[in-house]
Design an enzyme around this catalytic site. Sequence first.
Site, short mmCIF file in Angstrom:
data_model
loop_
_atom_site.label_atom_id
_atom_site.label_comp_id
_atom_site.label_asym_id
_atom_site.label_seq_id
_atom_site.Cartn_x
_atom_site.Cartn_y
_atom_site.Cartn_z
N PRO A 132 -10.88 -78.91 5.69
CA PRO A 132 -12.29 -79.34 5.69
C PRO A 132 -13.13 -78.54 6.69
O PRO A 132 -12.59 -77.97 7.64
CB PRO A 132 -12.20 -80.81 6.12
CG PRO A 132 -10.90 -80.94 6.83
CD PRO A 132 -9.98 -79.95 6.20
N GLY A 169 -11.25 -75.80 11.96
CA GLY A 169 -10.78 -74.71 12.82
C GLY A 169 -10.11 -73.56 12.08
O GLY A 169 -9.44 -72.72 12.69
N LYS A 170 -10.32 -73.48 10.76
CA LYS A 170 -9.70 -72.40 9.97
C LYS A 170 -10.12 -71.03 10.50
O LYS A 170 -9.29 -70.16 10.78
CB LYS A 170 -10.12 -72.49 8.48
CG LYS A 170 -9.79 -73.79 7.81
CD LYS A 170 -10.27 -73.81 6.37
CE LYS A 170 -11.77 -73.70 6.18
NZ LYS A 170 -12.54 -74.86 6.67
N ARG A 193 -24.79 -66.58 9.44
CA ARG A 193 -25.01 -67.20 10.75
C ARG A 193 -25.23 -66.10 11.76
O ARG A 193 -24.88 -64.94 11.50
CB ARG A 193 -23.77 -68.01 11.18
CG ARG A 193 -23.52 -69.21 10.32
CD ARG A 193 -22.24 -69.92 10.73
NE ARG A 193 -21.95 -70.97 9.78
CZ ARG A 193 -20.73 -71.29 9.36
NH1 ARG A 193 -19.68 -70.64 9.81
NH2 ARG A 193 -20.56 -72.26 8.48
N ARG A 209 -20.05 -76.55 17.25
CA ARG A 209 -20.25 -75.17 16.77
C ARG A 209 -21.73 -74.81 16.73
O ARG A 209 -22.11 -73.66 16.96
CB ARG A 209 -19.59 -74.99 15.39
CG ARG A 209 -19.56 -73.57 14.92
CD ARG A 209 -18.71 -73.38 13.68
NE ARG A 209 -19.36 -73.94 12.49
CZ ARG A 209 -18.79 -74.00 11.29
NH1 ARG A 209 -17.55 -73.58 11.13
NH2 ARG A 209 -19.44 -74.51 10.26
N ARG A 226 -21.31 -81.57 4.77
CA ARG A 226 -19.95 -81.06 5.02
C ARG A 226 -19.00 -82.20 5.36
O ARG A 226 -17.83 -82.19 4.97
CB ARG A 226 -19.99 -80.00 6.13
CG ARG A 226 -20.57 -78.69 5.61
CD ARG A 226 -20.72 -77.62 6.67
NE ARG A 226 -21.27 -76.41 6.05
CZ ARG A 226 -20.67 -75.22 5.99
NH1 ARG A 226 -19.51 -75.06 6.56
NH2 ARG A 226 -21.23 -74.20 5.38
N ASN A 232 -4.51 -79.44 13.29
CA ASN A 232 -5.09 -78.64 14.39
C ASN A 232 -5.64 -79.59 15.46
O ASN A 232 -6.83 -79.87 15.51
CB ASN A 232 -6.19 -77.72 13.86
CG ASN A 232 -6.81 -76.87 14.97
OD1 ASN A 232 -6.24 -76.75 16.06
ND2 ASN A 232 -7.97 -76.28 14.69
N1 ATP Z 1 -8.03 -77.36 18.16
C1 ATP Z 1 -9.33 -77.41 18.40
N2 ATP Z 1 -9.82 -78.28 19.30
C2 ATP Z 1 -11.15 -78.33 19.56
N3 ATP Z 1 -12.07 -77.57 18.96
C3 ATP Z 1 -11.64 -76.68 18.05
C4 ATP Z 1 -10.26 -76.55 17.72
N4 ATP Z 1 -10.14 -75.59 16.78
C5 ATP Z 1 -11.37 -75.13 16.54
N5 ATP Z 1 -12.27 -75.78 17.30
C6 ATP Z 1 -13.74 -75.59 17.32
O1 ATP Z 1 -14.25 -76.25 16.16
C7 ATP Z 1 -15.41 -75.58 15.66
C8 ATP Z 1 -15.21 -75.32 14.16
O2 ATP Z 1 -14.18 -74.35 14.02
P1 ATP Z 1 -14.20 -73.27 12.85
O3 ATP Z 1 -15.55 -72.66 12.76
O4 ATP Z 1 -13.05 -72.41 13.08
O5 ATP Z 1 -13.96 -74.24 11.61
P2 ATP Z 1 -13.77 -73.89 10.06
O6 ATP Z 1 -12.67 -74.72 9.56
O7 ATP Z 1 -13.66 -72.44 9.88
O8 ATP Z 1 -15.13 -74.42 9.47
P3 ATP Z 1 -15.95 -73.99 8.15
O9 ATP Z 1 -15.12 -74.33 6.97
O10 ATP Z 1 -17.19 -74.81 8.23
O11 ATP Z 1 -16.23 -72.53 8.25
C9 ATP Z 1 -15.55 -74.31 16.47
O12 ATP Z 1 -16.59 -74.51 17.42
C10 ATP Z 1 -14.21 -74.15 17.18
O13 ATP Z 1 -14.33 -73.53 18.42
N1 LIG Z 2 -13.52 -71.27 -3.13
C1 LIG Z 2 -13.90 -70.53 -2.08
N2 LIG Z 2 -14.22 -71.10 -0.90
C2 LIG Z 2 -14.57 -70.31 0.12
C3 LIG Z 2 -14.60 -68.93 0.02
N3 LIG Z 2 -14.97 -68.41 1.20
C4 LIG Z 2 -15.14 -69.44 2.03
N4 LIG Z 2 -14.89 -70.60 1.38
C5 LIG Z 2 -14.93 -71.96 1.90
O1 LIG Z 2 -16.27 -72.39 2.02
C6 LIG Z 2 -16.34 -73.37 3.04
C7 LIG Z 2 -17.54 -73.13 3.92
O2 LIG Z 2 -17.45 -71.93 4.59
P1 LIG Z 2 -18.55 -71.53 5.68
O3 LIG Z 2 -18.21 -70.13 6.12
O4 LIG Z 2 -19.87 -71.62 5.03
O5 LIG Z 2 -18.43 -72.51 6.80
C8 LIG Z 2 -15.02 -73.32 3.81
O6 LIG Z 2 -14.24 -74.42 3.39
C9 LIG Z 2 -14.37 -72.07 3.31
O7 LIG Z 2 -12.98 -72.17 3.29
C10 LIG Z 2 -14.25 -68.34 -1.24
O8 LIG Z 2 -14.24 -67.12 -1.44
N5 LIG Z 2 -13.91 -69.17 -2.25
#
Ligand code: ATP
Ligand SMILES: Nc1nc2c(ncn2[C@@H]2O[C@H](COP(=O)(O)O)[C@@H](O)[C@H]2O)c(=O)[nH]1
Length: 379
Positions: free
Chosen positions: A80, A84-85, A112, A207, A218, A241
């Site tokens: 989701p 933290g992906k 962003r 974030r 979201r 995570n």
């Molecule tokens: N284990 C953790 N504990 C606390 N904060 C965390 C942890 N892992 C990540 N974060 C923080 O949580 C926020 C969201 O992380 P990140 O942007 O990596 O999420 P994401 O899953 O990629 O979200 P999205 O799908 O919206 O792109 C960031 O500010 C990050 O620094």
């Molecule tokens: N099905 C797909 N989902 C994707 C792709 N690239 C990113 N993502 C997912 O979108 C959300 C939101 O990302 P954000 O960068 O706007 O925060 C996140 O769950 C990603 O995993 C894609 O190519 N295909």
Amino acid sequence: MPKVLGTPPSPRFAHSAVLLEGGRILIYGGRATTAKGDIWFLEVNTPFVRIQSKLLNMDVVAWSKGVTGNAPQPVVICGPSGVGKGTLIGKLMKDFPDKFGFSVSHTTRSPREKEQDGVHYHFTTRHIMEKEIMERKFLESADVHGNLYGTSWAAVDAVTDSGKTCILDIDVQGAQSVKKSSLDAVFVFIKPPYPEEEQLEKRLRGRGTESEEQIQKRLRNAKAELERAKDATLFDHILVNAKLDEAYESLKVCCHVYVSCNYDAAANEFVQEARSGHSASLIGSKVLICGGITASASSIALGDIAILDLSNISGGAPGTTRGLNWVLTNSKSNGIGNYCTQHPPGSLSQNHKLVSPSSSERLVAGDLSSTRAANGFTR
Ligand SMILES: Nc1ncnc2c1ncn2[C@@H]1O[C@H](COP(=O)(O)OP(=O)(O)OP(=O)(O)O)[C@@H](O)[C@H]1O
Ligand SMILES: Nc1nc2c(ncn2[C@@H]2O[C@H](COP(=O)(O)O)[C@@H](O)[C@H]2O)c(=O)[nH]1
């Protein structure tokens, strides 16, 4: 004309094509530009091609590149928003730049601050992306949080071509589509610690990249993602995570950081020095390539044979067909015991060193002799 999916090979010369069981054609031969050869698979009737054909209501074929050895499986990472992906993937890329490559997705959302076009995403418009989806440029695409996101075939091919493990950060809908492809990936789902929603909200707010409306959207979608992740057939690993360092250690294991692969991108590049005038034929699960001249050979290598073992291939379009294995011999040396494994046929020169077969390799020698017999090969 069928719809052609995937990245096709560059123009060839002196190539041969062998029809394989399972609806694929193997193309072996040289690249016109470099005189190096390589191996490609054209999928004409694989399960993936049949599904695409049904979806498009037209004939479809798909390309994948053949690589020798145990090339790494791509890794699909889901979870989701806010879990933290991106943070975890960023660490992986920073620590292992030679091992991992990120599949750069397309998106219609705005960049962003600090996000770079072509690095974090290919930022595009809905109009262009919808057109490209219709043109089948995407392996998968989905509407996520009100924007279009998608993984192009080219994005995956660019990473797998470089010999790195391809990392995809996509949502669960995308993962379901990839599961139906031949990508043969590892699927990882990342969960937040309890209480889940509260933690996600805290992280998303921390974030500071989304509007209040986006955060709410979201968080609503996160519930659905967490539900979908319960599909036991989709994910190979589920990580929590909570503490970043611990989650990162677990992710490294899922991404086979500690598993040594015998895949060698350089060897694959060098593989198949093109041999004009060769012949290729299928015998069981092996392709026998016989004769031909390589660009570097000073004399005609008549009688040289190379055998490509396909019994362990996996993966497929898009990206790579892995697990090819070369079994070589050279008729001008001592015959049956003189061969080595995992070397490209381009290395069949006079200077080529042949290794003594180990006991397990002797089994291959048995195969080799019957192959020779089947082809009327004599010394
Ligand atoms: N284990 C953790 N504990 C606390 N904060 C965390 C942890 N892992 C990540 N974060 C923080 O949580 C926020 C969201 O992380 P990140 O942007 O990596 O999420 P994401 O899953 O990629 O979200 P999205 O799908 O919206 O792109 C960031 O500010 C990050 O620094
Ligand atoms: N099905 C797909 N989902 C994707 C792709 N690239 C990113 N993502 C997912 O979108 C959300 C939101 O990302 P954000 O960068 O706007 O925060 C996140 O769950 C990603 O995993 C894609 O190519 N295909």
